[in-house]
Design an enzyme around this catalytic site. Structure first.
Site, PDB file in Angstrom:
ATOM      1  N   SER A 145       0.787  -1.230   0.000  1.00 56.34           N
ATOM      2  CA  SER A 145       0.000   0.000   0.000  1.00 56.34           C
ATOM      3  C   SER A 145       0.818   1.278   0.000  1.00 56.34           C
ATOM      4  O   SER A 145       0.404   2.271  -0.592  1.00 56.34           O
ATOM      5  CB  SER A 145      -0.966   0.003   1.176  1.00 56.34           C
ATOM      6  OG  SER A 145      -0.289  -0.246   2.383  1.00 56.34           O
ATOM      7  N   LYS A 188     -11.253   1.446  -1.493  1.00 55.29           N
ATOM      8  CA  LYS A 188     -10.341   2.068  -2.474  1.00 55.29           C
ATOM      9  C   LYS A 188     -11.122   2.258  -3.793  1.00 55.29           C
ATOM     10  O   LYS A 188     -11.972   3.113  -3.845  1.00 55.29           O
ATOM     11  CB  LYS A 188      -9.087   1.207  -2.688  1.00 55.29           C
ATOM     12  CG  LYS A 188      -8.528   0.565  -1.421  1.00 55.29           C
ATOM     13  CD  LYS A 188      -7.869   1.531  -0.478  1.00 55.29           C
ATOM     14  CE  LYS A 188      -7.316   0.779   0.728  1.00 55.29           C
ATOM     15  NZ  LYS A 188      -7.197   1.609   1.917  1.00 55.29           N
ATOM     16  N   HIS A 192      -5.473  -2.848  -2.878  1.00 54.12           N
ATOM     17  CA  HIS A 192      -5.126  -1.844  -3.886  1.00 54.12           C
ATOM     18  C   HIS A 192      -5.036  -2.435  -5.298  1.00 54.12           C
ATOM     19  O   HIS A 192      -4.663  -1.724  -6.227  1.00 54.12           O
ATOM     20  CB  HIS A 192      -3.796  -1.175  -3.527  1.00 54.12           C
ATOM     21  CG  HIS A 192      -3.871  -0.390  -2.260  1.00 54.12           C
ATOM     22  ND1 HIS A 192      -4.261   0.925  -2.212  1.00 54.12           N
ATOM     23  CD2 HIS A 192      -3.645  -0.767  -0.972  1.00 54.12           C
ATOM     24  CE1 HIS A 192      -4.242   1.345  -0.955  1.00 54.12           C
ATOM     25  NE2 HIS A 192      -3.875   0.332  -0.184  1.00 54.12           N
TER      26      HIS A 192
HETATM   27  C1  LIG Z   1      -3.128  -3.229   1.914  1.00 54.88           C
HETATM   28  C2  LIG Z   1      -4.314  -2.865   2.757  1.00 54.88           C
HETATM   29  N1  LIG Z   1      -4.985  -3.836   3.387  1.00 54.88           N
HETATM   30  C3  LIG Z   1      -6.049  -3.572   4.147  1.00 54.88           C
HETATM   31  C4  LIG Z   1      -6.517  -2.285   4.316  1.00 54.88           C
HETATM   32  C5  LIG Z   1      -7.706  -2.041   5.195  1.00 54.88           C
HETATM   33  O1  LIG Z   1      -8.823  -1.752   4.432  1.00 54.88           O
HETATM   34  P1  LIG Z   1     -10.005  -0.859   4.994  1.00 54.88           P
HETATM   35  O2  LIG Z   1      -9.551   0.569   4.925  1.00 54.88           O
HETATM   36  O3  LIG Z   1     -11.115  -1.138   4.070  1.00 54.88           O
HETATM   37  O4  LIG Z   1     -10.287  -1.281   6.380  1.00 54.88           O
HETATM   38  C6  LIG Z   1      -5.869  -1.237   3.659  1.00 54.88           C
HETATM   39  C7  LIG Z   1      -6.321   0.153   3.749  1.00 54.88           C
HETATM   40  O5  LIG Z   1      -6.234   0.831   4.691  1.00 54.88           O
HETATM   41  C8  LIG Z   1      -4.714  -1.531   2.889  1.00 54.88           C
HETATM   42  O6  LIG Z   1      -4.031  -0.551   2.288  1.00 54.88           O
END
Ligand SMILES: Cc1ncc(COP(=O)(O)O)c(C=O)c1O
Length: 394
Positions: free
Chosen positions: A183, A242, A211
């Protein structure tokens, strides 16, 4: 230290960074004509959101959410397992399974809960989970919660993964877990090699493709599609926060594994269902992706344009093929100054400093949306050059 001393210490630290113009958190953005935002009355270009395809502002998506609220109200009122399931939730699970090429899918109330709940539940006492050292916090917490043994392999280092796998033959089950797209850096996991090693050592693979959706693969189905591995990954988890225009998450896998997660993942059972309007929103996003494949082309075109322009201007970039552009600045203080200078010039970006990235790896994280025009991005490039030159970054 008393219970609240650490809180006071945190406040003191943030007071310091606020006083030194290094505070870029909890900014109160007001909407204006997307992809712009207002901050304290000033119109800014948003180059820090993960709304890659611009779908959270798409008229069809907004209309679907509004219609679902009118029909179902604003909340689901219960956990999925009890009375919180609507036909929209079931329809979305079917659609997500189709999207990821799996038998079934199960919804979670956030992406974080999807990743954490899946890891924590799928591996247990006697099993082992092998996790990339740069995996998202939700996976790290899932590993902590699980009763399985944990092994961390060096980031994106397939020799390190194999070294660990070789030592894990005695465990009942092996699960390799990786972000599909990392990310902060926007780089892509070496999924073909992970798949090959997992097969060699009889392990299952789970990817966190938060992502990847909308960003990778010809039709935006994510990292597996990008590598031609659709349907070949045992557990594909994702988020709606996202490219899919909303909030919530899912795991796409076999029908049996979905049933198991639905009944035994504490992150799925002991929490309220996402509101039906969320399911309607995501269903509409998936429809728009099918109907408007040019959105995927546009986000790629925009990312390439920005990467080329930044490189030509002399910025150091980590090589990526995603809409996430990590610009290596050098030093935390200069990274904050770069973000502050850009904000003063009307461009919003995210400064990323340790512990979100390894030490010495501070960067400006730019994320692109399909909804920008090249003229707008050209203007942004002008601001990057101006601020970068003033700070001696380029
Ligand atoms: C790689 C990754 N996994 C999981 C998440 C968690 O997702 P969410 O924001 O929908 O809780 C995010 C985002 O914050 C992320 O970038």
């Amino acid at each position: 230290m008393s219970l609240f001393d650490k809180c006071a210490e945190t406040v003191r630290r943030f007071d310091y960074v606020k006083a030194h113009n290094q505070y870029f958190y909890f900014r109160e953005f007001e909407p204006t004509a997307a992809p712009f935002v207002n901050l304290a009355g000033k119109r800014l270009m948003m180059l820090g959101a993960n709304n890659y395809l611009g779908l959270s502002n798409h008229p069809k998506v907004i209309a679907a959410a509004q219609a679902a609220i009118a029909k179902y109200g604003t909340g689901a009122g219960s956990s999925r397992v009890l009375t919180g399931t609507s036909p929209l939730h079931v329809q979305l699970e079917k659609k997500l399974a189709e999207f990821k090429g799996t038998e079934d899918a199960v919804l979670f109330s956030s992406g974080f809960m999807a990743m954490m709940g899946t890891v924590a539940t799928m591996v247990d006492d006697g099993d082992v989970v092998l996790s990339d050292s740069l995996n998202h916090a939700s996976i790290v917490d899932g590993c902590r919660l699980s009763r399985a043994e944990k092994r961390i392999y060096r980031h994106d280092d397939m020799a390190s993964l194999e070294e660990e796998l070789v030592k894990c033959a005695a465990f009942a089950n092996r699960l390799v877990v990786t972000d599909g797209v990392f990310s902060m850096k926007g780089t892509v996991a070496n999924l073909p090699e992970i798949r090959r090693l997992a097969d060699k050592y009889d392990a299952a693979v789970m990817i966190d493709d938060a992502h990847g959706a909308g960003a990778l693969g010809k039709t935006g189905r994510g990292t597996a599609e990008h590598f031609g591995l659709e349907g070949k990954i045992e557990l594909t988890c994702g988020t709606f926060s996202k490219a899919l225009g909303s909030y919530g998450g899912f795991c796409a896998t076999t029908h049996d594994a979905c049933t198991f997660l639905k009944f035994t993942s504490r992150a799925a059972v002991f929490t309220a269902s996402p509101p039906p309007s969320v399911a309607a929103t995501v269903l509409a996003c998936l429809e728009v992706m099918d109907e408007e494949p040019e959105l995927m082309d546009r986000v790629r075109r925009n990312s390439q344009f920005m990467k080329d322009g930044l490189k030509q201007a002399g910025f150091r970039l980590e090589d990526t093929i995603t809409p996430i552009i990590p610009i290596l600045i050098g030093g935390d203080a200069r990274t904050f100054k770069m973000a502050g200078g850009l904000q003063d010039e009307g461009v919003v970006v995210n400064p990323v400093v340790p512990p979100a990235v390894p030490k010495e790896g501070s960067l400006i994280r730019v994320s692109l949306m399909a909804t920008f025009t090249l003229e707008q991005l050209d203007q942004a490039l002008g601001k990057f050059k101006k601020v970068g030159r003033a700070l001696g970054v380029v």
